[in-house]
Design an enzyme around this catalytic site. Structure first.
Site, PDB file in Angstrom:
ATOM      1  N   PHE A 247      -6.123 -39.699  41.032  1.00  0.00           N
ATOM      2  CA  PHE A 247      -6.553 -40.843  41.831  1.00  0.00           C
ATOM      3  C   PHE A 247      -8.056 -40.747  42.073  1.00  0.00           C
ATOM      4  O   PHE A 247      -8.550 -39.738  42.554  1.00  0.00           O
ATOM      5  CB  PHE A 247      -5.819 -40.868  43.171  1.00  0.00           C
ATOM      6  CG  PHE A 247      -4.383 -41.331  43.076  1.00  0.00           C
ATOM      7  CD1 PHE A 247      -3.721 -41.385  41.864  1.00  0.00           C
ATOM      8  CD2 PHE A 247      -3.694 -41.722  44.214  1.00  0.00           C
ATOM      9  CE1 PHE A 247      -2.402 -41.805  41.773  1.00  0.00           C
ATOM     10  CE2 PHE A 247      -2.380 -42.157  44.138  1.00  0.00           C
ATOM     11  CZ  PHE A 247      -1.730 -42.191  42.918  1.00  0.00           C
ATOM     12  N   GLU A 248      -8.771 -41.812  41.748  1.00  0.00           N
ATOM     13  CA  GLU A 248     -10.219 -41.828  41.888  1.00  0.00           C
ATOM     14  C   GLU A 248     -10.651 -43.094  42.614  1.00  0.00           C
ATOM     15  O   GLU A 248      -9.828 -43.900  43.034  1.00  0.00           O
ATOM     16  CB  GLU A 248     -10.873 -41.748  40.499  1.00  0.00           C
ATOM     17  CG  GLU A 248     -10.494 -40.502  39.724  1.00  0.00           C
ATOM     18  CD  GLU A 248     -11.164 -40.403  38.372  1.00  0.00           C
ATOM     19  OE1 GLU A 248     -12.212 -41.051  38.171  1.00  0.00           O
ATOM     20  OE2 GLU A 248     -10.638 -39.679  37.504  1.00  0.00           O
ATOM     21  N   GLY A 249     -11.973 -43.255  42.746  1.00  0.00           N
ATOM     22  CA  GLY A 249     -12.515 -44.488  43.325  1.00  0.00           C
ATOM     23  C   GLY A 249     -12.013 -44.739  44.727  1.00  0.00           C
ATOM     24  O   GLY A 249     -12.225 -43.960  45.645  1.00  0.00           O
TER      25      GLY A 249
END
Length: 465
Positions: A247-249
């Protein structure tokens, strides 16, 4: 992780018409000597002036340009009245004073809190594991690589990427790259057969969920349940060993007032923890769980956690910590992305930057020693087991910002394992003979550059006792 080539953000001039609102500022700088400050800035550009003072970005979230991501809060450098001055080459040796959370002078070498009881390591993964991402659902310039052609050196292969139908649906989808985009792509039947062969040979194949483009926000229990249902369907269809949470951003952030990583209350955090536990319960003891957070979401938590007790900080800071902590008893490997990163303060209270072995050593030591969250010695993130920790490095100059030569990667591994050649850094967590290994983005880019990462770093890793 990104689908396209990643370049360092180098612009320092304001975009036309950009607006920057300085929410808070450290004290005045003297003359033209730049002074770093933890300044909360509402970004509409990446350079600004206010009240005769000039600000240039010291940090922004990995993979994000402040010119295109409004509403994020970043740490900027207060350059005083110096018109067009340059940022210092050496970060400060003391933590910022705004917000006033000062890390301890000497972090504890052991965590004073009792973490959840950890299960034995998942069987079938070697003591030293080489972990890589395979561009299975897209092409990005490195060329398509069939699953059957992935060399046997790779112990864990993460399929990039499972992505949601919408950011908040929880409905994850995965499909092979279309033939029009990826000439030579295998059929689904061939792909599944190749996965089966990999697993028969003792390798692990996981679905990596998220990536730079796949924002996943489990804001509701309905989204949580859709996540479990859809991810299970993908695992069953392709015969996979587990999942990688990438999971990024803006996938994870902490609600205002959610300040205790041991007892999170933010729905996207709580629902993710619950969803992963449901998957573990469904697939049992051999379910493999890895995570690939960016430094912003983990090590930055040493200084900042969520929006902070006074508000105004980026609510994503340290937001992976409650997920890692809650799932540490079922976590197989945590491999933080030591790339596309700003400078991060280590346990020596010095800022460490990409470009050499030092960054990998300092960032990884934080996970192996444990650290106070937001400088609070009464709220310590406990150390992970050695076999649960690896670090991530780009496989080539085209794969990510922060690539270093193999000698630097190997220096970092050697230091972490046996304490040799650590440079000026002193390991707070001691030596780690059971250190798990290396992750890289990506297998495709490594093939494109003649398998340098696999043939040098991978073989060095596995040569260690």
């Amino acid at each position: 992780m990104r689908r396209s080539m990643i370049f360092a953000v180098a612009a320092v001039l304001a975009a036309a018409g950009s607006t920057v609102y300085v929410a808070s500022s450290a004290g005045a700088a003297v003359a033209c000597a730049p002074a770093w400050s933890a300044t909360a800035v509402y970004v509409g550009g990446n350079s600004a002036s206010q009240n005769g003072r000039n600000y240039t970005a010291k940090w922004w979230t990995q993979n994000e340009s402040p010119a295109t991501h409004s509403g994020q809060w970043d740490v900027w450098a207060d350059k005083g009245a110096c018109e067009g001055g340059t940022t210092p080459t050496t970060p400060p040796t003391t933590p910022p004073t705004t917000p006033p959370t000062t890390p301890p002078t000497t972090p504890p070498t052991t965590a004073p809190t009792t973490p959840p009881t950890s299960q034995p390591p998942v069987s079938g993964i070697p003591k030293r594991a080489l972990i890589g991402y395979l561009h299975a659902s897209f092409a990005n310039g490195s060329g398509y690589l069939r699953m059957a052609d992935v060399p046997a050196d790779w112990d864990i292969v993460n399929l990039a990427f499972g992505e949601p139908t919408t950011a908040t649906s929880g409905d994850i989808r995965f499909a092979l790259c279309p033939a029009a985009e990826c000439p030579g792509v295998e059929t689904e039947a061939q792909f599944i057969a190749a996965i089966r062969a990999k697993r028969a040979a003792g390798k692990k194949v996981l679905l990596s969920i998220g990536g730079a483009n796949g924002q996943v926000q489990l804001t509701t229990t309905a989204a949580r349940d859709a996540f479990v249902r859809s991810v299970s369907a993908i695992i069953d269809k392709y015969g996979l060993d587990g999942v990688d949470i990438d999971f990024e951003g803006h996938s994870l952030s902490l609600n205002t007032g959610d300040t205790d990583f041991k007892n999170p209350t933010t729905p996207v955090i709580v629902n993710l923890i619950s969803a992963v536990r449901s998957l573990k319960a469904r697939y049992g003891a051999n379910f493999v769980l890895t995570m690939a957070p960016e430094t912003f979401f983990v090590q930055l938590g040493y200084q900042y956690y969520g929006s902070g007790p006074w508000g105004g900080q980026d609510p994503r800071a340290g937001s992976y910590l409650p997920v890692i902590h809650a799932l540490r008893d079922i976590l197989t490997v945590l491999h933080v992305q030591d790339y596309n990163s700003g400078s991060i303060m280590g346990l020596d209270n010095q800022y460490h930057s990409m470009g050499g072995a030092d960054f990998h050593i300092a960032m990884t030591d934080m996970l192996l020693a444990g650290f106070p969250v937001a400088g609070n010695t009464a709220n310590v993130f406990p150390a992970l087991r050695e076999d649960q920790v690896a670090f991530g490095a780009p496989s080539s100059v085209s794969a990510g910002n922060g690539h270093v030569a193999p000698a630097a990667v190997q220096q970092a591994v050697g230091c972490l394992v046996n304490g040799s050649n650590c440079g000026s850094y002193t390991l707070r967590g001691g030596t780690n003979p059971n250190f798990r290994g290396l992750m890289t983005w990506s297998i495709n880019w490594d093939r494109f550059y003649g398998w340098e990462f696999q043939n040098t770093n991978g073989r060095y890793l596995k040569s260690l006792p």
